[in-house]
Design a protein around this motif. Structure first.
Motif, PDB file in Angstrom:
ATOM      1  N   THR A  27       0.957  -1.263  -0.051  1.00 55.46           N
ATOM      2  CA  THR A  27       0.015   0.088   0.298  1.00 55.46           C
ATOM      3  C   THR A  27       0.795   1.054   0.445  1.00 55.46           C
ATOM      4  O   THR A  27       2.521   1.189   0.671  1.00 55.46           O
ATOM      5  N   ARG A  28       0.303   2.706  -0.749  1.00 57.45           N
ATOM      6  CA  ARG A  28       1.444   3.688  -0.940  1.00 57.45           C
ATOM      7  C   ARG A  28       1.356   4.809   0.639  1.00 57.45           C
ATOM      8  O   ARG A  28       2.312   4.464   0.872  1.00 57.45           O
ATOM      9  N   ASP A  29       0.454   4.124   1.507  1.00 55.08           N
ATOM     10  CA  ASP A  29       0.421   4.571   2.678  1.00 55.08           C
ATOM     11  C   ASP A  29      -0.014   3.801   4.373  1.00 55.08           C
ATOM     12  O   ASP A  29      -1.168   3.634   4.384  1.00 55.08           O
ATOM     13  N   SER A  31      -0.411   3.630   6.973  1.00 56.44           N
ATOM     14  CA  SER A  31      -0.478   3.644   8.275  1.00 56.44           C
ATOM     15  C   SER A  31      -1.980   4.289   7.748  1.00 56.44           C
ATOM     16  O   SER A  31      -3.162   4.663   9.332  1.00 56.44           O
ATOM     17  N   ARG A  32      -2.353   4.302   6.887  1.00 58.97           N
ATOM     18  CA  ARG A  32      -3.356   4.803   6.728  1.00 58.97           C
ATOM     19  C   ARG A  32      -4.789   2.951   6.567  1.00 58.97           C
ATOM     20  O   ARG A  32      -6.011   3.508   5.911  1.00 58.97           O
ATOM     21  N   ARG A  43       5.171  -0.513   2.398  1.00 59.33           N
ATOM     22  CA  ARG A  43       5.225   0.922   1.613  1.00 59.33           C
ATOM     23  C   ARG A  43       5.049   0.212   0.123  1.00 59.33           C
ATOM     24  O   ARG A  43       6.726  -0.370   0.093  1.00 59.33           O
ATOM     25  N   ASP A  45       4.932   1.355  -4.273  1.00 60.34           N
ATOM     26  CA  ASP A  45       4.208   2.387  -5.053  1.00 60.34           C
ATOM     27  C   ASP A  45       5.051   2.314  -6.529  1.00 60.34           C
ATOM     28  O   ASP A  45       6.269   1.666  -6.646  1.00 60.34           O
ATOM     29  N   SER A  51      10.579   0.438  -4.223  1.00 61.28           N
ATOM     30  CA  SER A  51       9.310   0.076  -3.094  1.00 61.28           C
ATOM     31  C   SER A  51       9.082  -1.158  -3.106  1.00 61.28           C
ATOM     32  O   SER A  51       8.736  -1.375  -2.088  1.00 61.28           O
TER      33      SER A  51
END
Length: 281
Positions: A27-29, A31-32, A43, A45, A51
């Motif tokens: 996922t790109r974020d 934390s969310r 993380r 992208d 990454s």
């Protein structure tokens, strides 16, 4: 896995976690991300290959949902290369029904590069080509709640509308069980349905009328452009809807039953399980 928060990925995560699989979600974020307990969020992208490579490190299998549109087809093939370089052995790719058929138009090529890269990769691969998702009708929610007609973009063209839960279950089997290497599973529901058929089913389930309104291609294109689609993306989607409208996607297979050992869910089952999404407030 990629696409962890999407229609198929989110349900697949739940199923894999329930089966005790050790799962890492790209996922790109992180934390969310709202993920099932025990799922590792990392993380990554697609626009940053380093990454993705780091996220794939140590993984043995990959579920990929990489294509976002006509400008992203090369990223799909690049993800296969990254998986092989990271030592991943098995890849299950979510593609689309009709991929490779020239009659589909540009959208029929969007997944083709990724499929071809998989076939040539030397990895254990499985390709899933689902038909139209039952959940696509969630976009009708506002119209149904307000009592206005839902848009009909495909006329009398019928499709083997599939419950996304079935697609996720097949993906889980392909990731965890033997016997799927080198297979292309075309996933459909048990019956052919038009937009009007789906509207009639929803009306029966909800106990109130659900009407449809034909949307000409020119007006649909305007809506796509206004919504921010590129012209290439809009034209690709329009060619796909024309393909369906003329009967090109009137396909029902037995692949869900062959993999899961049971009949695929009907659209009525999906509608009864998701009726609250169309409830008036």
């Amino acid at each position: 896995m990629t696409g962890a928060t999407g229609t198929i990925g989110s349900e697949l995560l739940r199923q894999l976690a329930a089966r005790g699989a050790k799962v890492r979600a790209l996922t790109r974020d992180p934390s969310r991300a709202q993920l099932p307990p025990g799922v590792e969020a990392v993380r990554g992208d697609f626009r940053e290959p380093a990454s993705v490579a780091a996220a794939l490190s140590g993984a043995s299998a990959l579920f990929t949902v990489a294509v976002l549109g006509p400008d992203d087809t090369e990223r799909d093939a690049a993800l296969v290369d990254s998986a092989r370089a990271a030592g991943v052995r098995r890849v299950v790719k979510l593609s689309a029904i009709g991929t490779g058929d020239p009659a589909v138009g540009p959208a029929g090529t969007w997944h083709l590069g990724g499929e071809q890269a998989l076939r040539a990769s030397g990895l254990e691969w499985t390709i899933l080509r689902p038909s139209s998702f039952a959940s696509n009708t969630l976009s009708w929610g506002k119209a149904i709640r307000s009592g206005t007609p839902v848009p009909d973009t495909t006329g009398t063209g019928a499709q083997g509308v599939v419950d996304p839960r079935d697609v996720s279950e097949v993906a889980a089997e392909a990731l965890l069980a033997p016997g799927h290497t080198g297979r292309v599973h075309t996933l459909t529901g048990p019956e052919l349905l038009t937009t009007a058929d789906q509207a009639a089913t929803l009306a029966q389930v909800l106990g109130r009328p659900v009407t449809t309104e034909d949307v000409p291609a020119a007006r649909l294109r305007e809506r796509f452009i206004e919504a921010g689609m590129s012209e290439a993306y809009a034209d690709g989607v329009l060619a796909g809807t024309a393909y369906v409208r003329t009967g090109g996607n009137a396909v029902v297979t037995d692949d869900v039953r062959a993999v899961l050992g049971r009949a695929p869910r009907t659209f009525e089952q999906w509608a009864r399980d998701h009726g609250e999404a169309f409830a008036r407030t």
